[in-house]
Design an enzyme around this catalytic site. Structure first.
Site, mmCIF file in Angstrom:
data_model
loop_
_atom_site.group_PDB
_atom_site.id
_atom_site.type_symbol
_atom_site.label_atom_id
_atom_site.label_comp_id
_atom_site.label_asym_id
_atom_site.label_seq_id
_atom_site.Cartn_x
_atom_site.Cartn_y
_atom_site.Cartn_z
ATOM 1 N N PRO A 167 0.774 -1.243 0.000
ATOM 2 C CG PRO A 167 -0.004 -0.953 2.177
ATOM 3 C CD PRO A 167 0.704 -1.929 1.288
ATOM 4 C CB CYS A 168 3.105 2.811 -2.452
ATOM 5 S SG CYS A 168 2.279 2.387 -3.984
ATOM 6 C CG HIS A 169 -2.980 3.377 -1.247
ATOM 7 N ND1 HIS A 169 -2.665 2.055 -1.512
ATOM 8 C CD2 HIS A 169 -3.912 3.353 -0.263
ATOM 9 C CE1 HIS A 169 -3.384 1.277 -0.726
ATOM 10 N NE2 HIS A 169 -4.141 2.031 0.048
#
Length: 170
Positions: free
Chosen positions: A131-133
């Site tokens: 989850p780089c978001h």
């Protein structure tokens, strides 16, 4: 199975998904900043006939419907040692929470690594599942996202992230 790819239809658009014998190697949005190299995605398969891609489709559908907060699929991203260290930290960010690049750099022992951390976050090949978001700017701003800021906002809103809710107040 050898390296393979497919197009997976989701509620936020089509995703190019790539895998090999070890697991998922990539999940890419249209217009992704760092798409896979030409010729590196292997043979095209139908998602319905591929067990891993079919499971991915089910888990993503559950996530987008608000019924899943964690993914249970084998991941096999390709990257260097530093990138793998950053991507491992991304997987530890809880659903609905955010951290800054500086916080991740501090966890690595040196706040001065924030730009290098940003580079590794931007090159994360497995969108959504890694989850780089959930990584935001020091001021809480929705800084760049390889799939586009609109998708980043959509994902954070789906997760009820506080940083997105706060920004809507102003």
């Amino acid at each position: 199975m050898p390296r393979r790819h497919a197009t997976l239809r989701t509620s936020i658009g089509d995703l190019l998904v790539v895998a090999d014998d070890a697991g998922l190697t990539g999940i890419y949005f249209p217009g992704h900043w760092h798409p896979p190299a030409a010729g590196s995605t292997g043979v095209e398969v139908d998602t319905r006939g591929d067990e891993l891609f079919a499971r991915l489709g089910v888990e993503l559908d559950e996530y987008f419907a608000g019924r899943r907060i964690r993914f249970d699929l084998p991941l096999a991203p390709e990257g260097d040692e530093f990138q793998h260290a950053v991507w491992a930290m991304l997987r530890e960010i809880p659903f609905g929470e955010t951290v800054t690049y500086g916080e991740l750099a501090a966890r690595l022992g040196d706040r001065n690594l924030a730009r290098r951390v940003g580079g590794a976050v931007g090159r994360n090949p497995i969108s959504i599942l890694v989850p780089c978001h959930r990584v935001v700017g020091a001021d809480g701003s929705l800084t760049g996202y390889a799939g586009g800021r609109d998708r980043k906002r959509q994902l954070l809103e789906l997760e009820g992230a506080e940083v997105v809710a706060q920004r809507r107040l102003f």
